[in-house]
Design a protein around this motif. Sequence first.
Motif, PDB file in Angstrom:
ATOM      1  N   PHE A 124      81.061  18.503  49.352  1.00 53.02           N
ATOM      2  CA  PHE A 124      81.088  19.545  48.319  1.00 53.02           C
ATOM      3  C   PHE A 124      79.716  20.172  48.150  1.00 53.02           C
ATOM      4  N   LEU A 125      78.673  19.362  48.098  1.00 55.15           N
ATOM      5  CA  LEU A 125      77.319  19.894  47.919  1.00 55.15           C
ATOM      6  C   LEU A 125      76.868  20.685  49.147  1.00 55.15           C
ATOM      7  N   THR A 126      77.331  20.285  50.319  1.00 51.19           N
ATOM      8  CA  THR A 126      77.010  21.041  51.527  1.00 51.19           C
ATOM      9  C   THR A 126      77.594  22.446  51.451  1.00 51.19           C
ATOM     10  N   VAL A 127      78.883  22.522  51.104  1.00 54.42           N
ATOM     11  CA  VAL A 127      79.547  23.829  50.972  1.00 54.42           C
ATOM     12  C   VAL A 127      78.914  24.637  49.846  1.00 54.42           C
ATOM     13  N   LEU A 128      78.638  23.983  48.721  1.00 57.01           N
ATOM     14  CA  LEU A 128      78.060  24.683  47.580  1.00 57.01           C
ATOM     15  C   LEU A 128      76.686  25.251  47.924  1.00 57.01           C
ATOM     16  N   SER A 129      75.861  24.484  48.611  1.00 52.54           N
ATOM     17  CA  SER A 129      74.520  24.967  48.965  1.00 52.54           C
ATOM     18  C   SER A 129      74.587  26.123  49.951  1.00 52.54           C
ATOM     19  N   ILE A 130      75.526  26.075  50.883  1.00 52.15           N
ATOM     20  CA  ILE A 130      75.663  27.164  51.859  1.00 52.15           C
ATOM     21  C   ILE A 130      76.068  28.456  51.173  1.00 52.15           C
ATOM     22  N   PHE A 131      77.073  28.375  50.288  1.00 43.98           N
ATOM     23  CA  PHE A 131      77.592  29.589  49.658  1.00 43.98           C
ATOM     24  C   PHE A 131      76.860  29.959  48.367  1.00 43.98           C
ATOM     25  N   THR A 132      75.829  29.202  48.018  1.00 45.57           N
ATOM     26  CA  THR A 132      74.965  29.578  46.913  1.00 45.57           C
ATOM     27  C   THR A 132      73.650  30.132  47.423  1.00 45.57           C
ATOM     28  N   TYR A 133      73.130  29.522  48.501  1.00 44.62           N
ATOM     29  CA  TYR A 133      71.809  29.877  49.008  1.00 44.62           C
ATOM     30  C   TYR A 133      71.849  30.688  50.311  1.00 44.62           C
ATOM     31  N   ALA A 134      72.462  30.136  51.362  1.00 44.65           N
ATOM     32  CA  ALA A 134      72.391  30.764  52.685  1.00 44.65           C
ATOM     33  C   ALA A 134      73.304  31.978  52.818  1.00 44.65           C
ATOM     34  N   ILE A 135      74.541  31.845  52.339  1.00 43.61           N
ATOM     35  CA  ILE A 135      75.502  32.964  52.363  1.00 43.61           C
ATOM     36  C   ILE A 135      75.958  33.150  50.918  1.00 43.61           C
ATOM     37  N   PRO A 136      75.120  33.748  50.079  1.00 46.63           N
ATOM     38  CA  PRO A 136      75.395  33.760  48.631  1.00 46.63           C
ATOM     39  C   PRO A 136      76.710  34.449  48.277  1.00 46.63           C
ATOM     40  N   ALA A 137      77.623  33.687  47.681  1.00 47.56           N
ATOM     41  CA  ALA A 137      78.889  34.266  47.231  1.00 47.56           C
ATOM     42  C   ALA A 137      78.648  35.333  46.172  1.00 47.56           C
ATOM     43  N   SER A 138      77.587  35.166  45.381  1.00 46.27           N
ATOM     44  CA  SER A 138      77.269  36.160  44.349  1.00 46.27           C
ATOM     45  C   SER A 138      76.982  37.522  44.973  1.00 46.27           C
ATOM     46  N   LEU A 139      76.295  37.526  46.115  1.00 48.21           N
ATOM     47  CA  LEU A 139      76.018  38.786  46.814  1.00 48.21           C
ATOM     48  C   LEU A 139      77.301  39.394  47.373  1.00 48.21           C
ATOM     49  N   ILE A 140      78.173  38.539  47.886  1.00 47.44           N
ATOM     50  CA  ILE A 140      79.437  39.026  48.448  1.00 47.44           C
ATOM     51  C   ILE A 140      80.268  39.710  47.365  1.00 47.44           C
ATOM     52  N   VAL A 141      80.353  39.082  46.188  1.00 47.83           N
ATOM     53  CA  VAL A 141      81.111  39.680  45.085  1.00 47.83           C
ATOM     54  C   VAL A 141      80.454  40.979  44.630  1.00 47.83           C
ATOM     55  N   LEU A 142      79.133  41.016  44.583  1.00 46.47           N
ATOM     56  CA  LEU A 142      78.418  42.234  44.198  1.00 46.47           C
ATOM     57  C   LEU A 142      78.709  43.368  45.172  1.00 46.47           C
ATOM     58  N   GLU A 143      78.643  43.076  46.453  1.00 42.99           N
ATOM     59  CA  GLU A 143      78.915  44.113  47.456  1.00 42.99           C
ATOM     60  C   GLU A 143      80.370  44.578  47.377  1.00 42.99           C
ATOM     61  N   LEU A 144      81.276  43.650  47.114  1.00 45.08           N
ATOM     62  CA  LEU A 144      82.688  44.024  46.965  1.00 45.08           C
ATOM     63  C   LEU A 144      82.870  44.923  45.747  1.00 45.08           C
ATOM     64  N   TYR A 145      82.159  44.617  44.663  1.00 44.30           N
ATOM     65  CA  TYR A 145      82.208  45.448  43.449  1.00 44.30           C
ATOM     66  C   TYR A 145      81.755  46.873  43.758  1.00 44.30           C
ATOM     67  N   TRP A 146      80.632  46.995  44.445  1.00 45.59           N
ATOM     68  CA  TRP A 146      80.137  48.336  44.799  1.00 45.59           C
ATOM     69  C   TRP A 146      81.106  49.066  45.726  1.00 45.59           C
ATOM     70  N   TYR A 147      81.681  48.327  46.678  1.00 38.67           N
ATOM     71  CA  TYR A 147      82.624  48.944  47.610  1.00 38.67           C
ATOM     72  C   TYR A 147      83.848  49.465  46.860  1.00 38.67           C
ATOM     73  N   ALA A 148      84.358  48.672  45.924  1.00 33.39           N
ATOM     74  CA  ALA A 148      85.516  49.100  45.130  1.00 33.39           C
ATOM     75  C   ALA A 148      85.182  50.321  44.284  1.00 33.39           C
ATOM     76  N   LYS A 149      83.958  50.365  43.747  1.00 30.62           N
ATOM     77  CA  LYS A 149      83.537  51.518  42.950  1.00 30.62           C
ATOM     78  C   LYS A 149      83.512  52.780  43.809  1.00 30.62           C
ATOM     79  N   ARG A 150      83.047  52.647  45.039  1.00 27.71           N
ATOM     80  CA  ARG A 150      82.960  53.810  45.934  1.00 27.71           C
ATOM     81  C   ARG A 150      84.340  54.267  46.404  1.00 27.71           C
ATOM     82  N   LYS A 151      85.205  53.340  46.773  1.00 23.91           N
ATOM     83  CA  LYS A 151      86.508  53.682  47.333  1.00 23.91           C
ATOM     84  C   LYS A 151      87.455  54.255  46.290  1.00 23.91           C
ATOM     85  N   GLN A 152      87.314  53.806  45.024  1.00 17.18           N
ATOM     86  CA  GLN A 152      88.176  54.263  43.941  1.00 17.18           C
ATOM     87  C   GLN A 152      89.656  54.081  44.282  1.00 17.18           C
TER      88      GLN A 152
END
Length: 277
Positions: free
Chosen positions: A214-242
């Motif tokens: 669990f900590l391995t997966v959590l560290s990868i998707f928190t630090y190396a491949i930040p899920a927060s960034l993925i959600v942010l980019e998806l938010y911007w993409y949705a705003k643009r596509k309307q």
Amino acid sequence: MVTANPLPLKERNATYAAKTLTYAAAIWLAVATVGQWLFGIYILFFYGKATITGDFERWNDVLPRGYVEGDWKGNLIIGAHVLLAAILVIGGPLQLIPQIRKRLPHFHRWLGRIYVVSAIVVSTAGLFMLWTRGTVGDATQHITNSIQAIYIVLFALLTIKYARSRQIAKHRVWALRLFMVVNGVWFFRVLLMGWLVINGGPVGFNPKTFTGPFLTVLSIFTYAIPASLIVLELYWYAKRKQNSRLSFVTSALIFLCTIITIIGIFGATMGMWLPRL
């Protein structure tokens, strides 16, 4: 009496979807702000009290080898790291509030300068702590944490670059990305405590060695491949596509993240922050 024709159903759905997306993001930010300020208060009170009273050994209750007797240079770096971390979690949300940007532009600019410099110093000090004094966790956690530090320095420099060139739109994009990666440690703690609350205890890792899948997966998707960034980019993409469907799906995802964040903040406050004050 002639009345104007109502908007077509498709346009009404698009408008409603866009508002829902905006509300979802605003609610998450409000929740995250409360959580970050609680974390900031904890940092100031815990480390501040230990420092003022001269009880530096208490640092080690949280940071393994956070204080080493006789190593004044290392201790100074650790102290600066902790102090500036408090500035980041308290000052970061203030930078994202539109009313502050509009009504207090000078405050926004000066806080922004302090924020990006603090982010660079905190990340480099964090690398020093990680690779010279050691910490809990395994090699995967250490490597992913180091990757996060690289993100922070790079995003901070890009934020400065676009601010100085007056490319405000790009500056805000990189400032938001910086905000997300800077808070990697906060996300990690909140998600970990949320996991503990949901499962009623440690599942998927050994709390003594602080290792496990669990900590391995959590560290990868928190630090190396930040899920927060993925959600942010998806938010911007949705705003643009309307696109209504995409906006609703993204809103639902953000609302889910908000619920998880609330659970994690509650768990961190009751399980880590309050007991140590």
